[in-house]
Write an enzyme that holds these catalytic residues in place. Sequence first.
Site, PDB file in Angstrom:
ATOM      1  CG  HIS A   1      -2.098   0.907   1.062  1.00 10.92           C
ATOM      2  ND1 HIS A   1      -2.037   2.256   1.271  1.00 10.92           N
ATOM      3  CD2 HIS A   1      -3.362   0.627   0.654  1.00 10.92           C
ATOM      4  CE1 HIS A   1      -3.227   2.774   1.011  1.00 10.92           C
ATOM      5  NE2 HIS A   1      -4.050   1.810   0.633  1.00 10.92           N
TER       6      HIS A   1
ATOM      7  CG  ASP B   1      -8.588  -4.695  -2.777  1.00 11.34           C
ATOM      8  OD1 ASP B   1      -9.795  -4.605  -2.530  1.00 11.34           O
ATOM      9  OD2 ASP B   1      -7.943  -3.812  -3.362  1.00 11.34           O
TER      10      ASP B   1
HETATM   11  C1  SDX Z   1      -6.353  -0.278  -2.914  1.00 11.00           C
HETATM   12  O1  SDX Z   1      -4.486   4.205  -2.202  1.00 11.00           O
HETATM   13  C2  SDX Z   1      -5.463   3.690  -1.589  1.00 11.00           C
HETATM   14  O2  SDX Z   1      -5.884   4.190  -0.572  1.00 11.00           O
HETATM   15  C3  SDX Z   1      -6.101   2.486  -2.265  1.00 11.00           C
HETATM   16  C4  SDX Z   1      -7.082   1.650  -1.436  1.00 11.00           C
HETATM   17  C5  SDX Z   1      -8.382   2.399  -1.214  1.00 11.00           C
HETATM   18  O3  SDX Z   1      -9.095   2.049  -0.251  1.00 11.00           O
HETATM   19  O4  SDX Z   1      -8.712   3.269  -2.009  1.00 11.00           O
HETATM   20  O5  SDX Z   1      -6.518   1.289  -0.185  1.00 11.00           O
HETATM   21  C6  SDX Z   1      -7.491   0.372  -2.194  1.00 11.00           C
HETATM   22  O6  SDX Z   1      -6.136   0.053  -4.056  1.00 11.00           O
HETATM   23  C7  SDX Z   1      -5.493  -1.295  -2.217  1.00 11.00           C
HETATM   24  C8  SDX Z   1      -4.290  -1.723  -3.052  1.00 11.00           C
HETATM   25  C9  SDX Z   1      -4.680  -2.879  -3.967  1.00 11.00           C
HETATM   26  N1  SDX Z   1      -3.589  -3.254  -4.889  1.00 11.00           N
HETATM   27  C10 SDX Z   1      -2.932  -4.415  -4.797  1.00 11.00           C
HETATM   28  O7  SDX Z   1      -3.121  -5.219  -3.892  1.00 11.00           O
HETATM   29  C11 SDX Z   1      -1.976  -4.697  -5.940  1.00 11.00           C
HETATM   30  C12 SDX Z   1      -0.638  -5.086  -5.395  1.00 11.00           C
HETATM   31  N2  SDX Z   1      -0.030  -3.928  -4.755  1.00 11.00           N
HETATM   32  C13 SDX Z   1       0.914  -3.109  -5.497  1.00 11.00           C
HETATM   33  O8  SDX Z   1       0.588  -2.909  -6.841  1.00 11.00           O
HETATM   34  C14 SDX Z   1       1.342  -1.839  -4.731  1.00 11.00           C
HETATM   35  O9  SDX Z   1       1.737  -2.246  -3.467  1.00 11.00           O
HETATM   36  C15 SDX Z   1       0.411  -0.634  -4.616  1.00 11.00           C
HETATM   37  C16 SDX Z   1      -0.100  -0.145  -5.962  1.00 11.00           C
HETATM   38  C17 SDX Z   1      -0.779  -0.937  -3.711  1.00 11.00           C
HETATM   39  C18 SDX Z   1       1.242   0.539  -3.979  1.00 11.00           C
HETATM   40  O10 SDX Z   1       2.216   0.941  -4.874  1.00 11.00           O
HETATM   41  P1  SDX Z   1       3.366   1.994  -4.540  1.00 11.00           P
HETATM   42  O11 SDX Z   1       3.099   2.740  -3.324  1.00 11.00           O
HETATM   43  O12 SDX Z   1       3.615   2.785  -5.793  1.00 11.00           O
HETATM   44  O13 SDX Z   1       4.623   1.069  -4.253  1.00 11.00           O
HETATM   45  P2  SDX Z   1       5.623   0.467  -5.297  1.00 11.00           P
HETATM   46  O14 SDX Z   1       4.855  -0.163  -6.424  1.00 11.00           O
HETATM   47  O15 SDX Z   1       6.617   1.526  -5.676  1.00 11.00           O
HETATM   48  O16 SDX Z   1       6.297  -0.676  -4.460  1.00 11.00           O
HETATM   49  C19 SDX Z   1       7.502  -0.507  -3.715  1.00 11.00           C
HETATM   50  C20 SDX Z   1       8.281  -1.772  -3.866  1.00 11.00           C
HETATM   51  C21 SDX Z   1       8.637  -2.080  -5.310  1.00 11.00           C
HETATM   52  O17 SDX Z   1       9.815  -2.839  -5.265  1.00 11.00           O
HETATM   53  P3  SDX Z   1      11.226  -2.095  -5.550  1.00 11.00           P
HETATM   54  O18 SDX Z   1      11.140  -1.497  -6.951  1.00 11.00           O
HETATM   55  O19 SDX Z   1      11.434  -1.064  -4.508  1.00 11.00           O
HETATM   56  O20 SDX Z   1      12.261  -3.222  -5.493  1.00 11.00           O
HETATM   57  O21 SDX Z   1       7.537  -2.918  -3.425  1.00 11.00           O
HETATM   58  C22 SDX Z   1       7.276  -3.799  -4.523  1.00 11.00           C
HETATM   59  C23 SDX Z   1       7.508  -2.949  -5.780  1.00 11.00           C
HETATM   60  O22 SDX Z   1       7.858  -3.764  -6.873  1.00 11.00           O
HETATM   61  N3  SDX Z   1       5.878  -4.209  -4.396  1.00 11.00           N
HETATM   62  C24 SDX Z   1       5.436  -5.451  -4.561  1.00 11.00           C
HETATM   63  C25 SDX Z   1       4.063  -5.414  -4.287  1.00 11.00           C
HETATM   64  N4  SDX Z   1       3.711  -4.147  -3.970  1.00 11.00           N
HETATM   65  C26 SDX Z   1       4.826  -3.420  -4.059  1.00 11.00           C
HETATM   66  N5  SDX Z   1       6.065  -6.586  -4.892  1.00 11.00           N
HETATM   67  C27 SDX Z   1       5.295  -7.685  -4.960  1.00 11.00           C
HETATM   68  N6  SDX Z   1       3.975  -7.724  -4.714  1.00 11.00           N
HETATM   69  C28 SDX Z   1       3.339  -6.592  -4.365  1.00 11.00           C
HETATM   70  N7  SDX Z   1       2.040  -6.623  -4.117  1.00 11.00           N
END
Ligand code: SDX
Length: 432
Positions: free
Chosen positions: A308, A366
């Site tokens: 998140h 989720d």
């Molecule tokens: C919701 O924003 C809100 O408030 C949303 C929400 C709401 O109520 O409105 O809470 C609802 O959207 C919940 C989120 C649902 N999405 C997912 O479950 C999909 C999986 N999650 C990721 O796509 C991600 O964690 C996000 C989109 C939720 C957050 O993305 P960020 O803040 O841009 O973080 P990032 O992608 O830059 O991640 C940081 C690191 C990265 O690795 P590095 O490049 O630093 O090595 O963490 C890794 C990412 O690759 N990473 C993951 C991961 N989430 C982040 N790696 C594997 N699996 C994951 N789920």
Amino acid sequence: MTEKLASLTFSDGTPKADFPVMSGTMGADVVDIRPLYGKTGKFTYDPGFISTASCLSKITYIDGDAGILMYRGYPIEELAEHCDFLEVAYLILNGELPNKKQKHEFDNLVAHHTMVHEQLARFYSGFRRDAHPMAVLCGVIGALSAFYHDALDINDPRHRDISAFRLIAKVPTITAMSYKYNVGQPFIYPRNDLSYAANFLNMMFAVPCEKYEPNPVLVRALDRILILHADHEQNASTSTVRLAGSSGANPFACMAAGVASLWGPAHGGANEAVLKMLAEIGDVSNIGKYIARVKDRQDHSMLYGFGHRVYKNYDPRAKLIQRTCHEVLEEVGLKDDKLFKLALALEKIALEDDYFIKRKLYPNVDFYSGIVYKALGIPVSLFTAIFAVARTVGWIAQWNEMISDPDQKIGRPRQLYVGPGKRAFVPMDERK
Ligand code: SDX
């Protein structure tokens, strides 16, 4: 009180500039950089809004490090325990919890607007039977703009209120109709004697030839899930609604934009993606292999329902949904549900893994919601639409807050241009 200032210095000879630092009721201070361009001729660069507050808001507060979420100052745990969804909707919309009379009136108001225009039902036959419910929602919610010309003056607060309760009342009907259309059953009209959540389950699962009694445990579970999804400050879909609305677009069109943004698997679409992921993993013995794929950058797999932007400790909603999940599975006799056990095992393994610990990745809202929906008999393709039903409250409250804000301006970010510099035009017959 002395004004707090932030000073920005430059190494390119641009004179130092000072900016006011603003404090809210709780949370991090923000630096007011509005005068930056005027003072320095420079913009800020922040794709993804990592460090940017886009508005002032009184609706929802999140402390991502402490795992705290509050609507209008009330902790989510207490609201989920003691309120029903419409009580929380009233709070989010109006700023205060309703008293008995206000609650009764609000319930009635919503109940008496749950039907949709008969003409709207004709839209459905234009879709393929296998249309994804989010595609239907994008179209049909946007189409509401064409039905309510009587209250589309966004500068009239009464018109904005009318649009709010119309949307909150009709989005569940539109969503249930998308399901009935998918399965080829007749649309079921709303029932005003039922609660918001019970009415939704009735519109989903009743058929004209049989009596349907919604199970109170399942109704309560759905109601709680709706509360937990109702608002979440400036997430992607809410920011989309605000940006669309900042041009003066009508609220129904703005909600359709919100639905489009919510659909993506990085946002609300993650609940559907989690179930698909669990089905793909299939068995606890395959978790290790899947986690290895997630860590492999070339593979593009992701642990859906994890991570998140704001929560770097634990999403408090995930804890509450996990509990609801236990209750629902017990009620429907699926205590030993394979999928739930797989999700628990996956969570445990991920939380002990260095990759996830280092990146502060925890289950989000989720991760468990899909297992509850599935136990309620809701098909996977409808999961994100249910998120949209709940989030309609947040979207419309945030839209209303924006329109009422005297500082409101059209949303119009700038850019750092990195394309070609000025070049001479080449006539067609001289081009290579
Ligand atoms: C919701 O924003 C809100 O408030 C949303 C929400 C709401 O109520 O409105 O809470 C609802 O959207 C919940 C989120 C649902 N999405 C997912 O479950 C999909 C999986 N999650 C990721 O796509 C991600 O964690 C996000 C989109 C939720 C957050 O993305 P960020 O803040 O841009 O973080 P990032 O992608 O830059 O991640 C940081 C690191 C990265 O690795 P590095 O490049 O630093 O090595 O963490 C890794 C990412 O690759 N990473 C993951 C991961 N989430 C982040 N790696 C594997 N699996 C994951 N789920």
